[in-house]
Design a protein around this motif. Structure first.
Motif, mmCIF file in Angstrom:
data_model
loop_
_atom_site.group_PDB
_atom_site.id
_atom_site.type_symbol
_atom_site.label_atom_id
_atom_site.label_comp_id
_atom_site.label_asym_id
_atom_site.label_seq_id
_atom_site.Cartn_x
_atom_site.Cartn_y
_atom_site.Cartn_z
ATOM 1 N N SER A 124 0.805 -1.236 0.000
ATOM 2 C CA SER A 124 0.000 0.000 0.000
ATOM 3 C C SER A 124 0.830 1.276 0.000
ATOM 4 C CB SER A 124 -0.966 0.018 1.187
ATOM 5 O OG SER A 124 -1.818 -1.104 1.155
ATOM 6 N N GLU A 125 2.104 1.188 -0.361
ATOM 7 C CA GLU A 125 2.959 2.368 -0.467
ATOM 8 C C GLU A 125 3.466 2.483 -1.898
ATOM 9 O OE1 GLU A 125 4.883 2.862 3.946
ATOM 10 O OE2 GLU A 125 5.855 1.435 2.604
ATOM 11 N N SER A 126 3.561 3.701 -2.390
ATOM 12 C CA SER A 126 4.002 3.943 -3.761
ATOM 13 C C SER A 126 5.518 4.126 -3.805
ATOM 14 C CB SER A 126 3.308 5.196 -4.308
ATOM 15 O OG SER A 126 3.735 5.439 -5.629
ATOM 16 N N TYR A 127 6.150 3.443 -4.750
ATOM 17 C CA TYR A 127 7.595 3.513 -4.942
ATOM 18 C C TYR A 127 7.863 4.038 -6.347
ATOM 19 C CZ TYR A 127 8.271 0.682 -0.747
ATOM 20 O OH TYR A 127 8.287 0.229 0.556
ATOM 21 N N ASP A 128 8.602 5.135 -6.448
ATOM 22 C CA ASP A 128 8.977 5.694 -7.738
ATOM 23 C C ASP A 128 10.146 4.909 -8.312
ATOM 24 O OD1 ASP A 128 7.069 7.747 -7.596
ATOM 25 O OD2 ASP A 128 8.451 9.024 -6.455
ATOM 26 N N PHE A 129 10.309 4.978 -9.625
ATOM 27 C CA PHE A 129 11.437 4.313 -10.258
ATOM 28 C C PHE A 129 12.721 5.106 -10.045
ATOM 29 C CE2 PHE A 129 14.406 4.001 -13.820
ATOM 30 C CZ PHE A 129 14.734 2.663 -13.725
ATOM 31 N N ALA A 130 13.791 4.403 -9.735
ATOM 32 C CA ALA A 130 15.134 4.982 -9.680
ATOM 33 C C ALA A 130 16.113 3.877 -10.073
ATOM 34 C CB ALA A 130 15.470 5.503 -8.293
ATOM 35 N N PRO A 131 17.067 4.180 -10.933
ATOM 36 C CA PRO A 131 18.050 3.160 -11.299
ATOM 37 C C PRO A 131 19.082 2.998 -10.182
ATOM 38 C CG PRO A 131 18.507 5.205 -12.453
ATOM 39 C CD PRO A 131 17.250 5.420 -11.673
ATOM 40 N N PHE A 132 18.968 1.934 -9.416
ATOM 41 C CA PHE A 132 19.941 1.662 -8.350
ATOM 42 C C PHE A 132 20.266 0.177 -8.359
ATOM 43 C CE2 PHE A 132 15.904 0.952 -6.152
ATOM 44 C CZ PHE A 132 16.148 -0.204 -5.429
ATOM 45 N N ARG A 133 21.383 -0.137 -7.692
ATOM 46 C CA ARG A 133 21.824 -1.515 -7.565
ATOM 47 C C ARG A 133 22.300 -1.734 -6.141
ATOM 48 N NH1 ARG A 133 26.538 -2.523 -11.254
ATOM 49 N NH2 ARG A 133 27.810 -1.941 -9.479
ATOM 50 N N ALA A 134 21.844 -2.792 -5.516
ATOM 51 C CA ALA A 134 22.287 -3.151 -4.174
ATOM 52 C C ALA A 134 23.254 -4.320 -4.289
ATOM 53 C CB ALA A 134 21.098 -3.533 -3.307
ATOM 54 N N GLU A 135 24.398 -4.205 -3.606
ATOM 55 C CA GLU A 135 25.398 -5.271 -3.684
ATOM 56 C C GLU A 135 26.255 -5.298 -2.440
ATOM 57 O OE1 GLU A 135 29.071 -3.149 -6.001
ATOM 58 O OE2 GLU A 135 27.562 -4.118 -7.235
ATOM 59 N N GLY A 136 26.890 -6.448 -2.245
ATOM 60 C CA GLY A 136 27.945 -6.519 -1.258
ATOM 61 C C GLY A 136 27.611 -7.113 0.084
ATOM 62 N N THR A 137 26.443 -7.701 0.299
ATOM 63 C CA THR A 137 26.200 -8.277 1.608
ATOM 64 C C THR A 137 27.050 -9.520 1.769
ATOM 65 O OG1 THR A 137 24.345 -9.626 0.863
ATOM 66 C CG2 THR A 137 23.825 -7.458 1.759
#
Length: 154
Positions: free
Chosen positions: A35-48
């Motif tokens: 129920s929350e709106s998320y806008d598009f953004a080019p991101f990358r998560a890495e490294g855990t």
């Protein structure tokens, strides 16, 4: 051969209390999750990563070096003590979410290069120190103990 489709939903709460929501799958559109709106953004998560010493997991979220990402870092005091909720969602070909996994992190800081803005985080749950727990695990406290390293506390 089936395709694997993964969307990531990033909910960043700055130390000042501002909330930013981004997703990296539905290009040029908003997506609703819980129920929350998320806008598009080019991101990358890495490294855990996890270690045998119980150190905190480390995570880097990489954004292209563009204006909205700079504003995000400035609004969050350099990403110090921000709170990150990162959800990975597995999708069907139609874009319907089938499975999710959510992790929580605390902001450590940010760095910049000519092309990238990096937000650094550590896992929100700290490792257990050598003095905790105060009691020794015994059969009376936990029942039959395993003979290998697989110990599950409930």
């Amino acid at each position: 051969m089936s395709e694997i489709r993964i969307a990531q939903y990033l909910k960043l709460t700055t130390s000042a209390g501002a909330v930013h929501r981004y997703q990296n799958y539905f290009v040029g559109a908003s997506s609703t999750y819980l129920s929350e709106s998320y806008d598009f953004a080019p991101f990358r998560a890495e490294g855990t990563l996890a270690t045998l010493n119980g150190d905190n997991q480390q995570l880097q979220v990489l954004f292209p070096h563009i204006e909205y990402a700079l504003r995000l870092v400035e609004a969050g005091d350099g990403n110090r003590l921000s709170q990150l909720q990162l959800t990975s969602a597995w999708l069907t070909a139609a874009g319907t979410i089938t499975t999710t996994s959510t992790d929580y992190y605390i902001g450590l800081g940010a760095s910049f290069s000519e092309t990238t803005i990096e937000l650094r985080f550590r896992s929100a749950v700290d490792s257990v120190g050598s003095a905790f727990p105060g009691r020794t695990l015994t059969r009376e406290l936990v029942g039959p103990l395993p003979l290998n390293s697989e110990l599950y506390l409930r």
